[in-house]
Design an enzyme around this catalytic site. Structure first.
Site, short mmCIF file in Angstrom:
data_model
loop_
_atom_site.label_atom_id
_atom_site.label_comp_id
_atom_site.label_asym_id
_atom_site.label_seq_id
_atom_site.Cartn_x
_atom_site.Cartn_y
_atom_site.Cartn_z
NE ARG A 50 0.01 1.35 3.53
CZ ARG A 50 1.04 2.17 3.74
NH1 ARG A 50 2.28 1.70 3.85
NH2 ARG A 50 0.86 3.46 3.86
N GLY A 51 0.27 2.38 -0.26
CA GLY A 51 1.03 3.60 -0.49
C GLY A 51 1.15 3.82 -1.98
NE ARG A 93 -6.38 0.59 -2.17
CZ ARG A 93 -5.80 1.16 -1.11
NH1 ARG A 93 -4.52 0.98 -0.86
NH2 ARG A 93 -6.51 1.94 -0.31
CD GLN A 200 -3.64 2.13 7.13
OE1 GLN A 200 -4.19 2.61 8.12
NE2 GLN A 200 -4.28 1.91 5.99
CG ASP A 241 -2.88 7.59 -1.39
OD1 ASP A 241 -2.52 6.44 -1.67
OD2 ASP A 241 -2.83 8.06 -0.23
#
Length: 350
Positions: A50-51, A93, A200, A241
């Site tokens: 993720r990221g 995503r 997170q 993001d």
């Protein structure tokens, strides 16, 4: 590279995509070997990786994986496989623009290699994915240098979610600012929001900062206002993001609230991200698609139910911070201030 450098995504020795499973951190360090494109899709969707930058790197290696595992006998057949794989990975995503940027770059490279023998195409696509990783590492280190210049020795910095090495090629964006300031000998303390609902900040950011020997204090998200009111924080730095053309920035849910609080307490709020996260084709934050996650991430976090069965749940993964709340956006090109429209356009195109 430091012996403590994190590689959340890499090309495995046996031709797989090697992903550090972040759902197992901080108590277990487990790597997942992705042998099929479906494994990469699942790793992105389930937040094993993720990221925004790290997702882009994973997607690029996913295309290289498809190429190397292909039995296509013609370049046209291989291009068709790659195109379908890119569409599939793009469905994992919707918010992080680096995913789509990396897939577009891999598609373009495949088209450039279309006149070459198939084996040369495969090698070229693997090299392109590795180049995306290596370039991101350079971008992150430059972000760290530019952002560290803002940090005064003795400051306390608040951050949200995880924008460290785990979210990138290995060095980070928001945390790169702190890593670099620390390496320069500046004294700083970091407060990390736990970041509900998947923690997170608690699981990942504190883990990274402790490995780097940077003093870090974990707080619940709801404690940030009190922290600011008490004068314990002098600066807020987060990642992003997707950054719209006007400077509106999408980041993990809860970031917008921090920006509002920072404004109310006259604390500068900075966004640190590479230019690959800037989406000039998205005019404003209102045009950014916001991913919604499964209700179970809220009601049954980490396997234990904490809400009545059948309760209605709304779980957006991101929110958008308006540009007017952002003191500056830090990229590998430098520190950018309002008006963001021309500043970000110049940063992307220079």
């Amino acid at each position: 590279m430091s012996e403590k450098t994190i590689r959340p995504v890499s090309w495995g020795e046996n031709g797989t995509v090697r992903i550090l499973d972040q759902t197992r951190l901080p108590l277990e360090t487990v790597y997942k070997e992705c042998a099929q494109v479906g494994d990469v899709w699942e790793a992105i969707k389930s937040l094993r990786v993720r990221g925004a930058p790290a997702i882009g790197v994973a997607a690029a290696f996913g295309i290289a994986l498809v190429a190397n595992r292909s039995n296509a006998q013609s370049t046209d057949a291989l291009l068709g496989e790659l195109d379908r794989a890119a569409d599939y990975l793009a469905s994992s995503r919707p918010t992080a623009v680096n995913l789509f940027w990396a897939l577009d770059r891999m598609r373009a490279r495949a088209a450039e290699l279309a006149q070459k023998p198939i084996e040369e195409m495969k090698r070229g696509l693997t090299e392109e994915a590795q180049a995306i990783l290596d370039e991101d590492d350079q971008l992150c280190r430059a972000i760290g240098e530019h952002g560290a210049a803002l940090i005064q020795s003795g400051e306390a910095v608040l951050t949200h979610c995880n924008a460290g090495g785990l979210a990138t090629s290995g060095y980070g964006t928001a945390l790169a600012v702190m890593f670099t300031a620390h390496s320069q000998g500046k004294r700083l303390e970091v407060y990390a929001n736990e970041t509900r609902p998947l923690l997170q900040g608690s699981r990942l950011t504190t883990w990274e900062l402790m490995r780097a020997n940077i003093p870090v204090t974990l707080i619940c998200d709801s404690m940030a206002a009190h922290l600011m009111q008490s004068g314990k924080v002098q600066r807020v730095v987060t990642g992003a993001d997707r950054i719209a053309a006007n400077g509106d920035a999408a980041n993990k849910i809860g970031t917008y609230g921090l920006a509002v609080l920072a404004k109310a307490h006259d604390i500068p709020f900075h966004v640190a991200a590479p230019t690959t996260t800037i989406d000039l084709s998205t005019p404003t934050g209102g045009d950014i698609p916001i991913e919604e996650r499964a209700a179970e991430e809220v009601t049954e976090g980490f396997g234990r139910r904490t809400a009545p069965p059948g309760v209605q749940v709304y779980s957006p993964a991101f929110d958008v911070t308006p540009a007017e709340l952002i003191a500056s956006i830090i990229t590998e090109k430098g520190e950018h201030k309002a008006p963001y429209g021309p500043a970000l356009k110049e940063a992307v195109q220079s």
